[in-house]
Design a protein around this motif. Structure first.
Motif, PDB file in Angstrom:
ATOM      1  N   GLY A 274       0.842  -1.188   0.000  1.00 43.40           N
ATOM      2  CA  GLY A 274       0.000   0.000   0.000  1.00 43.40           C
ATOM      3  C   GLY A 274       0.878   1.237   0.000  1.00 43.40           C
ATOM      4  N   HIS A 275       0.266   2.396   0.223  1.00 43.47           N
ATOM      5  CA  HIS A 275       1.099   3.608   0.230  1.00 43.47           C
ATOM      6  C   HIS A 275       1.367   4.070   1.656  1.00 43.47           C
ATOM      7  CE1 HIS A 275      -2.203   6.559   0.911  1.00 43.47           C
ATOM      8  NE2 HIS A 275      -2.923   5.774   0.141  1.00 43.47           N
ATOM      9  N   LEU A 276       2.627   4.457   1.861  1.00 39.26           N
ATOM     10  CA  LEU A 276       3.094   4.766   3.212  1.00 39.26           C
ATOM     11  C   LEU A 276       2.745   6.192   3.624  1.00 39.26           C
ATOM     12  CD1 LEU A 276       4.615   3.560   5.589  1.00 39.26           C
ATOM     13  CD2 LEU A 276       6.771   4.190   4.480  1.00 39.26           C
ATOM     14  N   HIS A 286      -6.686   3.834   8.129  1.00 41.88           N
ATOM     15  CA  HIS A 286      -7.280   3.127   6.988  1.00 41.88           C
ATOM     16  C   HIS A 286      -6.552   3.491   5.697  1.00 41.88           C
ATOM     17  CE1 HIS A 286     -10.641   0.992   8.739  1.00 41.88           C
ATOM     18  NE2 HIS A 286     -11.002   2.055   9.423  1.00 41.88           N
ATOM     19  N   ASP A 287      -6.186   4.750   5.587  1.00 43.63           N
ATOM     20  CA  ASP A 287      -5.593   5.269   4.339  1.00 43.63           C
ATOM     21  C   ASP A 287      -4.184   5.779   4.611  1.00 43.63           C
ATOM     22  OD1 ASP A 287      -5.247   6.158   1.776  1.00 43.63           O
ATOM     23  OD2 ASP A 287      -6.537   7.892   1.958  1.00 43.63           O
ATOM     24  N   ASP A 288      -3.167   4.965   4.446  1.00 43.17           N
ATOM     25  CA  ASP A 288      -3.252   3.586   4.029  1.00 43.17           C
ATOM     26  C   ASP A 288      -2.318   2.729   4.885  1.00 43.17           C
ATOM     27  OD1 ASP A 288      -3.799   1.291   2.561  1.00 43.17           O
ATOM     28  OD2 ASP A 288      -2.372   1.763   1.005  1.00 43.17           O
ATOM     29  N   GLY A 289      -2.258   3.107   6.185  1.00 46.79           N
ATOM     30  CA  GLY A 289      -1.465   2.285   7.094  1.00 46.79           C
ATOM     31  C   GLY A 289      -1.879   0.822   7.011  1.00 46.79           C
ATOM     32  N   ASN A 320       3.999   8.751  -1.389  1.00 46.21           N
ATOM     33  CA  ASN A 320       3.434   9.897  -2.119  1.00 46.21           C
ATOM     34  C   ASN A 320       2.230   9.596  -3.008  1.00 46.21           C
ATOM     35  OD1 ASN A 320       4.315  12.053  -4.829  1.00 46.21           O
ATOM     36  ND2 ASN A 320       3.463  12.759  -2.902  1.00 46.21           N
ATOM     37  N   GLU A 321       1.430   8.622  -2.629  1.00 44.74           N
ATOM     38  CA  GLU A 321       0.210   8.389  -3.413  1.00 44.74           C
ATOM     39  C   GLU A 321      -0.732   9.588  -3.306  1.00 44.74           C
ATOM     40  OE1 GLU A 321      -3.910   7.289  -4.274  1.00 44.74           O
ATOM     41  OE2 GLU A 321      -3.144   7.900  -2.351  1.00 44.74           O
ATOM     42  N   GLU A 322      -0.758  10.208  -2.126  1.00 43.38           N
ATOM     43  CA  GLU A 322      -1.789  11.213  -1.866  1.00 43.38           C
ATOM     44  C   GLU A 322      -1.664  12.483  -2.692  1.00 43.38           C
ATOM     45  OE1 GLU A 322      -4.372  10.544  -0.527  1.00 43.38           O
ATOM     46  OE2 GLU A 322      -4.138   9.116   1.104  1.00 43.38           O
ATOM     47  N   ASN A 323      -0.455  12.975  -2.862  1.00 45.90           N
ATOM     48  CA  ASN A 323      -0.379  14.260  -3.560  1.00 45.90           C
ATOM     49  C   ASN A 323       0.703  14.309  -4.632  1.00 45.90           C
ATOM     50  OD1 ASN A 323       1.638  14.308  -1.588  1.00 45.90           O
ATOM     51  ND2 ASN A 323       1.550  16.531  -1.372  1.00 45.90           N
ATOM     52  N   SER A 348      -3.589  -2.729  -1.522  1.00 42.80           N
ATOM     53  CA  SER A 348      -4.704  -2.565  -0.592  1.00 42.80           C
ATOM     54  C   SER A 348      -4.765  -1.095  -0.227  1.00 42.80           C
ATOM     55  CB  SER A 348      -4.480  -3.429   0.656  1.00 42.80           C
ATOM     56  OG  SER A 348      -5.392  -3.058   1.673  1.00 42.80           O
ATOM     57  N   ASP A 349      -5.754  -0.387  -0.749  1.00 41.89           N
ATOM     58  CA  ASP A 349      -5.866   1.058  -0.478  1.00 41.89           C
ATOM     59  C   ASP A 349      -7.337   1.476  -0.417  1.00 41.89           C
ATOM     60  OD1 ASP A 349      -5.215   3.689  -0.010  1.00 41.89           O
ATOM     61  OD2 ASP A 349      -4.792   4.157  -2.117  1.00 41.89           O
ATOM     62  N   ARG A 350      -8.159   0.578   0.172  1.00 42.39           N
ATOM     63  CA  ARG A 350      -9.568   0.927   0.363  1.00 42.39           C
ATOM     64  C   ARG A 350      -9.954   0.738   1.823  1.00 42.39           C
ATOM     65  NH1 ARG A 350     -13.533  -0.273  -4.409  1.00 42.39           N
ATOM     66  NH2 ARG A 350     -12.339   0.430  -6.204  1.00 42.39           N
ATOM     67  N   ARG A 413     -18.100   2.214   4.982  1.00 38.02           N
ATOM     68  CA  ARG A 413     -17.661   3.130   6.038  1.00 38.02           C
ATOM     69  C   ARG A 413     -16.406   3.910   5.706  1.00 38.02           C
ATOM     70  NH1 ARG A 413     -16.716  -0.711  10.640  1.00 38.02           N
ATOM     71  NH2 ARG A 413     -16.703  -2.224   8.953  1.00 38.02           N
ATOM     72  N   TYR A 414     -15.761   3.576   4.594  1.00 39.28           N
ATOM     73  CA  TYR A 414     -14.451   4.163   4.291  1.00 39.28           C
ATOM     74  C   TYR A 414     -14.490   5.686   4.246  1.00 39.28           C
ATOM     75  CZ  TYR A 414      -9.989   4.786   1.811  1.00 39.28           C
ATOM     76  OH  TYR A 414      -8.724   5.160   1.450  1.00 39.28           O
ATOM     77  N   PHE A 415     -15.525   6.239   3.626  1.00 38.50           N
ATOM     78  CA  PHE A 415     -15.545   7.694   3.425  1.00 38.50           C
ATOM     79  C   PHE A 415     -16.020   8.474   4.652  1.00 38.50           C
ATOM     80  CE2 PHE A 415     -15.154   5.954  -0.786  1.00 38.50           C
ATOM     81  CZ  PHE A 415     -14.105   6.716  -1.271  1.00 38.50           C
TER      82      PHE A 415
HETATM   83 ZN   LIG Z   1      -4.982   5.873  -0.005  1.00 37.48          ZN
END
Ligand SMILES: [Zn+2]
Length: 454
Positions: A274-276, A286-289, A320-323, A348-350, A413-415
């Protein structure tokens, strides 16, 4: 005829039987012996949030590196990647200044990631509400000098919440760039969630080259509703915005990689993780530990069960997935330059919610192979194998013909948590997180055993 019926299912199931047994032992191992939940706790509580370029991100790199060394993976290393370094300022103000009914009203707001700030002078302007980007053309002559308020909600009738997000999020990602040419001074975006509460959701925006950058903030859904309601009575409502967000020069960061080298086909790679990085509010639980810890857990399970993979398995924490998604690009570029062949990648990023299946992007043969394995996962509650998807960090691997797969947990519930101060360790359920990891490990086991179709 009877003999055939008796024999044929037996022959068919012989192979399945052993896979079934192996998958059971993988689930047993994760559900009995995993420390994934504790690992996530350390990432969330001791490291905390970790936006690219921050000290938290650097600490997360070191923590996951040490964790994989402690698990005695064959190789653990860092892959350098230059990342954007955006900083939220110390003060964020968004308020209605002239409500005839209510006077001055403070709004729950967060600057959008990558946004410029207003500086100390702030921006005071009349507000105009649009329901989405599609209204810009029609109302472009009304935007000059105003703060544009994008108030298109995530469609609550879509059961697939990620589809609702996908349909609404362009307001956040490109609302600024699309209204600045018409003279908008700033934008405000309704938070990307179906929840109705006071929690603002940040997230990235993209400016366009040659288009003036204007500041952008997200407001909570309750405040979006309030603002919209007040606007119906009073068209000359004014908003004051002040914040000190800024984009600093790019900085050095890393993807973190742990590897178990294949015994038979070491040149065939399967990446999982996933993304760190996370947003700079909450703890990125959850996002994304969750996805990162699940990726590490997959390799730990192989070690613990003494499964020697035929192919090379990599747990990858993309940065750096987020930005900016720089980590995913760097990983694929380097892989290509080394002529590696990733047969598959699982992201896994949901969120760390109870797994329901896998999304995928690949050839018809690859997708057929995945759906043939579905029967092995059904006893564990995974039944959703037909949706298209994958993950932002693994997408650049598609150039190699890699079969791209995303863990598909329950998305209802993710959002609630996504990109907010509420995305903390306590929001993740231990068992749900473990079931996701066991599902990923089981799929990696099957792909390692049988390879992946082209
Ligand atoms: Zn994410």
């Amino acid at each position: 005829m009877i003999a055939f019926l008796l024999v044929a299912p037996y022959l068919v199931s012989a192979q399945e039987k052993s896979d079934e047994v192996m998958i059971a032992s993988i689930y047993d191992e994760v559900l009995s012996n995993s420390t994934i939940y504790e690992n996530l706790r350390v990432l969330c509580k001791d490291v905390g949030h970790r936006l690219s370029g921050s000290t938290g991100a650097a600490a997360a790199v070191e923590y996951t590196r040490q964790l994989m060394i402690a698990y005695d993976f064959d190789t653990v290393y860092l892959q350098p990647v230059m990342v954007p370094n955006w900083k939220r300022g110390p003060v964020e103000i968004l308020k209605i200044t002239n409500s005839k009914k209510r006077g001055v009203i403070d709004l729950n707001a967060l600057a959008l990631g990558n946004s410029i700030g207003t500086g100390p002078q702030g921006i005071l302007a009349e507000i105009i509400e649009l329901k989405g980007l599609s209204e810009i053309q029609e109302r472009k002559n009304e935007l000059a000098g105003k703060i544009v308020f994008f108030n298109g909600p995530m469609n609550p009738t879509l059961l697939e919440t990620f589809s609702a997000y996908g349909a609404a999020v362009s307001q956040r990602s490109s609302g600024a760039a699309q209204t600045a040419p018409y003279g908008a001074k700033a934008i405000i975006v309704r938070s990307m969630t179906q929840s109705l509460d006071d929690v603002p959701h940040t997230g990235s925006l993209r400016y366009q080259k040659d288009i003036k950058a204007i500041p952008a903030m997200a407001i909570s859904t309750k405040d979006a509703d309030l603002l919209s309601l007040l606007l119906k009575d009073q068209a000359d409502l004014h908003i004051y915005m002040e914040n000190y967000a800024e984009m600093l020069p790019e900085t050095q960061s890393y993807n973190v990689i742990g590897q178990l080298t294949g015994t038979l086909f070491p040149d065939e790679y399967i990446a999982v993780g996933g993304h760190l990085d996370s947003w700079d509010v909450g703890e990125g639980a959850h996002d994304d530990g969750s996805g990162c810890m699940q990726g590490i857990e997959v390799l730990r399970v192989f070690k613990s069960l003494n499964l020697k993979p035929k192919r090379t398995l990599r747990a990858v924490m993309w940065m750096n997935e987020e930005n900016g998604s720089k980590g995913g690009k760097a990983y694929a570029d380097l892989s290509e330059s080394r002529k590696e062949h990733h047969i598959a990648a699982i992201e896994s990023d949901r969120g760390g919610f109870v797994p329901r299946g896998f999304t995928s992007t690949g050839s018809a043969k690859q997708k057929q192979q995945l759906s043939q394995w579905k029967v092995l996962f059904e006893p564990y509650g995974l039944h959703d194998f037909d949706r298209t998807g994958g993950g932002a960090d693994i997408r650049p691997l598609s150039k190699q013909g890699t079969f791209l797969i995303g863990l598909l947990p329950d998305g209802q519930r993710y959002f609630r948590y996504h990109h907010t101060e509420k995305d903390v360790f306590e929001a993740v359920d231990r068992r749900e997180l473990e079931l996701g990891a066991a599902s990923m490990a089981s799929l990696v086991y099957l792909m390692d055993q049988y390879g992946v179709e082209n």
